[in-house]
Write a protein that holds these residues in place. Structure first.
Motif, PDB file in Angstrom:
ATOM      1  N   GLN A 109       0.816  -1.214   0.000  1.00  0.00           N
ATOM      2  CA  GLN A 109       0.000   0.000   0.000  1.00  0.00           C
ATOM      3  C   GLN A 109       0.857   1.275   0.000  1.00  0.00           C
ATOM      4  OE1 GLN A 109      -3.207   0.419  -0.243  1.00  0.00           O
ATOM      5  NE2 GLN A 109      -4.036  -1.647   0.047  1.00  0.00           N
ATOM      6  N   SER A 155     -10.585  10.087   2.605  1.00  0.00           N
ATOM      7  CA  SER A 155     -10.411   9.359   1.335  1.00  0.00           C
ATOM      8  C   SER A 155      -9.662  10.201   0.328  1.00  0.00           C
ATOM      9  CB  SER A 155     -11.742   8.964   0.693  1.00  0.00           C
ATOM     10  OG  SER A 155     -12.722   8.802   1.601  1.00  0.00           O
ATOM     11  N   GLN A 188     -11.081   3.103   1.983  1.00  0.00           N
ATOM     12  CA  GLN A 188     -10.554   2.962   0.636  1.00  0.00           C
ATOM     13  C   GLN A 188     -10.761   4.274  -0.090  1.00  0.00           C
ATOM     14  OE1 GLN A 188      -8.991   0.337  -0.655  1.00  0.00           O
ATOM     15  NE2 GLN A 188      -9.155  -0.771   1.288  1.00  0.00           N
TER      16      GLN A 188
END
Lengths: 234, 394
Positions: free
Chosen positions: A78, B298, B386
Motif C-alpha cells: 500500500q 479518502s 478505501q
C-alpha cells in the motif's frame, strides 16, 4: 508509460455481478484519451484502477512507470502504491474533492507539499492560467462549482504528474463552463506533457476538445450480470 | 510521512471545526480539573500534616519508661545510629533540679545537635544555661542575665546548699518546651547529682567525699530523637527487642500515614474511573471523527497519504484537545487552589491544596498518553478507508 492488457475487475455475484474488462490500454507521455459511455458503465471503476486505488482481479499486464502494479497489489504494498500516486498521478474528481478546511491556495499546494516540493510559483501560475487567481485566499465553500473544478484541476497538475485522471470533470457544469474547464485542463496537461485519461459521458465535448475517444460497451450475460468492455480507439 | 504537513493539516481541520474542538476540550477539562483539585487537596492536606509532625521535634522523641541502667558508651552508640538524630544521657530526675529564688526548675541535659534548641546557641561549660519560656517568664530573665542558683542536699539529716551563678544564654520558644525547665550541659547535671550524692565537685569548689577510682557512672534514662518520622517505629521495635519500654508518637505518625494512604486509594479509584470515562469519550470521538471526515480522509488517501499519516491526523487532533485541556485545567486548578488555601489555611506556609511541578508534568503526560492511545484505537478504522469509496460521496 502506462501499459494494460487483459485486466479484469468484478464486483458482486450472479445477477448483481458487474465486470469490467480492459483488453488493452497503452498510453504514451502526453497522450490524451477520453473514456466515454453511459452513466454506470464503469468509467469510474476504470479510473480507480488506473489511479491505483482499486485492486484488479486478473491481470495479463499492468505496468505504470515501469512498475508492475499487479505485483504491488498482490504483495499489498500500500505504501509503494501511495507513493506512486503522490509522485506521478493527478486526479480530478467529479465533485472537486477539495478539502473544506484548507483555502484554495492550500488545496492546490497540497500535492506539492506531500512530495516536499518548495513553492516555485507554480501554484500562482496555475491559478492564473485557470483564472482563479483572485480566489486563492477563499475556502472551497465560497466558490462556485465551476471554480471548484478549476481548483481541482490545478491541484491535479501542481506537482507535474505524468498522468492526470479526471472523472466527469465537467458533469456538474453548464455547457459553456464545461467547455472552458475542459479546455483549460487539457491545455495545462499538454503544457506539462502529462498524459490524460478523462472519463465523460459528453462525447461531443470530448471530440471537440481533440481527445482520442475510447468507448466502454456494456453487455448483459446469460447469468444476468453485466460485463463492460473497453473498446478500441475510434 | 511528512509529519509537519500532517500536523499542519490536522491543525487547520481542528481549527475549522472550532466548536466541536472546543467541546472536546471542555469534555476533557471536566475530567482533569476536578482530579487536579482532588489530588491537590490530598497532597496539600497530607503534606501540611506531615510537615507539622516533622517540624515538631517532640514527635520524633523516644522516651524510655521506667528506670534503666545505661552506660555513657551505650548511649553514645545509640547516638551514632543512622536513624537517631540526637541522644544524650539523663541523670537521676530527683537529683536534676535547681532552685532559682523560690522557683525549683527541672534540669535537662543538652548538647550540640539538640532538636529542641533548634537554632539557639548551645550552653557550654558549667555556667551557661537555656531557660524554657515559662521559667524565663516567672523569673523575668532575659538572655545575658546571670541567675543566682542554689543546689541543696541532705547529709546525715543536715541540710546543706551551694550557690553558683549561671548565665542565661537563650530562652526557648513556648512550642519547644511548655514546662518550667533549665537546659544545661551534661557536666552541670552530673555535678548536681554528685553533690547530692555527698561527693565533692572540684570544678565548682564544692566539698564532699572524693569520687571512687575507675567508677563508671550509671544513667537511669536518656533523651533521644529519631532522625525522621519513619525512623520512630523501627526504633520502638529495636528498644522493645531489648526489653525496654519506650513511649513514642508512633501512633500519631501512623495515623497521618494511614490517612495519606487511604486518601491515595480514594484518589486513584476516582482517577481510574474518570480516566476510563475520558478514554471512552475520546475513543468514541475518534470513531465519530473518522466517520464524519470520511470524504476528506479518502481524498487524502487518494492524494497518496499513507495509513500511518491518516492515523496520525486523527491522533494529533486528539492531542491538540488534550494539550488545550491540560493547560486550561491547570489554570482552573490554580484558581481553585488560591480559593481553597484562602478558605482553609490558618498557619502561614501551610497549604490546604498544593501541587508540585512534577505533578503537573505527570498529569500532562497522563492526559496526552490516554488521549493518544484512545484516539489511535478509535481512529484505527482509517486503515479500512478505501480511497475509491469516500471520494464519490457528494
Amino acid at each position: 508509460m502506462l501499459n494494460l492488457s487483459a485486466v479484469h475487475k468484478s464486483r458482486g455475484a450472479g445477477s448483481q455481478r458487474y465486470s469490467l474488462v480492459i483488453p488493452a490500454l497503452h498510453l504514451r507521455a502526453g497522450e490524451q484519451v477520453a473514456i466515454v459511455g453511459p452513466s454506470g458503465c464503469g468509467k469510474s471503476t476504470l479510473l480507480d484502477l488506473l489511479a491505483l486505488v482499486l485492486a484488479p482481479d486478473q491481470v495479463g499486464r499492468f505496468e505504470f512507470n515501469q512498475q508492475d502494479i499487479a505485483g504491488l497489489w498482490r504483495a499489498d504494498q500500500q505504501s509503494t502504491l501511495a507513493r506512486l500516486r503522490s509522485q506521478h498521478l493527478g486526479y480530478v474528481l467529479q465533485t472537486g474533492g477539495l478539502l473544506g478546511f484548507l483555502d484554495v491556495r492550500g488545496n492546490i499546494a497540497l500535492s506539492r507539499q506531500l512530495l516536499g516540493l518548495k513553492d516555485d510559483g507554480s501554484v500562482a501560475r496555475l491559478a492564473d492560467q485557470l483564472e482563479i487567481s483572485d480566489q486563492l485566499g477563499k475556502k472551497p465553500s465560497a466558490l462556485s462549482v465551476g471554480q471548484r473544478q478549476r481548483v481541482s484541476c490545478a491541484r491535479a497538475l501542481a506537482h507535474a504528474p505524468q498522468l492526470v485522471l479526471a472523472d466527469e470533470p465537467t458533469a456538474s457544469l453548464d455547457p459553456l463552463n464545461a467547455e472552458r474547464v475542459m479546455h483549460a485542463l487539457l491545455a495545462q496537461a499538454r503544457e506539462h506533457r502529462a498524459a490524460c485519461v478523462i472519463a465523460t459521458h459528453d462525447e461531443p465535448l470530448a471530440r471537440a476538445s481533440g481527445l482520442q475517444v475510447r468507448r466502454i460497451h456494456c453487455r448483459r450475460d446469460s447469468d444476468g450480470g453485466v460485463t463492460a468492455t473497453l473498446g478500441e480507439a475510434g | 510521512m511528512r509529519i509537519p504537513l500532517v500536523a499542519s493539516l490536522a491543525w487547520q481541520d481542528y481549527r475549522n471545526d472550532a466548536w466541536l474542538s472546543a467541546c472536546s476540550v471542555l469534555a476533557l477539562v471536566a475530567v482533569i480539573a476536578p482530579l487536579l483539585v482532588l489530588f491537590g487537596l490530598k497532597f496539600g492536606l497530607v503534606s501540611s500534616l506531615t510537615e507539622r509532625l516533622e517540624t515538631d521535634p517532640a514527635t520524633r522523641e523516644i522516651i524510655p519508661l521506667g528506670g534503666g541502667r545505661f552506660s555513657s558508651a551505650f548511649i553514645e552508640q545509640l547516638g551514632q545510629r543512622p536513624d537517631v538524630a540526637f541522644a544524650i544521657p539523663r541523670t537521676r530526675q530527683i537529683a536534676a533540679t535547681a532552685q532559682v529564688g523560690t522557683l525549683v526548675l527541672e534540669m535537662l541535659p543538652t548538647a550540640p545537635g539538640d532538636p529542641l534548641l533548634g537554632g539557639l546557641p548551645v550552653p557550654q561549660g558549667l555556667e551557661q544555661i537555656v531557660l524554657s519560656h515559662t521559667a524565663a517568664e516567672k523569673l523575668a530573665a532575659r538572655p545575658g542575665d546571670w541567675l543566682e542558683t542554689r543546689f541543696a542536699r541532705q547529709v546525715a539529716g543536715r541540710v546543706e546548699a551551694r550557690d553558683t551563678r549561671l548565665q542565661v544564654l537563650a530562652v526557648l520558644p513556648l512550642e519547644a518546651f511548655a514546662r518550667d525547665g533549665l537546659f544545661a550541659g551534661l557536666g552541670l547535671l552530673e555535678a548536681a547529682e554528685d553533690y547530692r550524692d555527698g561527693r565533692a565537685v572540684l570544678a565548682l569548689g564544692w566539698d564532699g567525699e572524693a569520687a571512687g577510682v575507675g567508677e563508671q557512672r550509671v544513667y537511669p534514662a536518656f533523651r533521644l530523637y529519631a532522625r525522621g518520622l519513619n525512623d520512630v517505629e523501627p526504633l520502638r521495635v529495636f528498644f522493645a527487642r531489648q526489653n525496654m519500654l519506650v513511649s513514642t508518637q508512633a501512633l500519631s505518625i501512623a495515623q497521618v500515614q494511614s490517612l495519606s494512604r487511604n486518601l491515595s486509594i480514594v484518589f486513584w479509584i476516582i482517577a481510574g474511573l474518570a480516566l476510563a470515562g475520558a478514554f471512552a469519550a475520546i475513543f468514541a470521538g475518534a470513531l465519530a471523527a473518522v466517520a464524519r471526515k470520511r470524504r476528506e480522509l479518502s481524498v487524502l488517501r487518494l492524494l497518496g497519504f499513507s495509513t500511518g499519516a491518516l492515523l496520525l491526523f486523527v491522533v494529533l487532533q486528539a492531542l491538540y484537545s488534550a494539550g488545550f485541556a491540560a493547560v486550561f485545567s491547570a489554570g482552573l486548578y490554580g484558581l481553585a487552589e488560591a480559593g481553597l488555601n484562602q478558605l482553609f489555611v490558618q498557619v502561614p506556609g501551610e497549604h490546604a491544596s498544593h501541587l508540585l511541578a512534577h505533578h503537573y508534568g505527570l498529569a500532562l503526560v497522563a492526559v496526552l498518553g490516554v488521549s493518544a492511545v484512545a484516539a489511535a484505537c478509535g481512529g484505527w478504522r482509517v486503515a479500512r478507508i478505501q480511497a475509491s469509496e469516500g471520494i464519490r460521496d457528494v
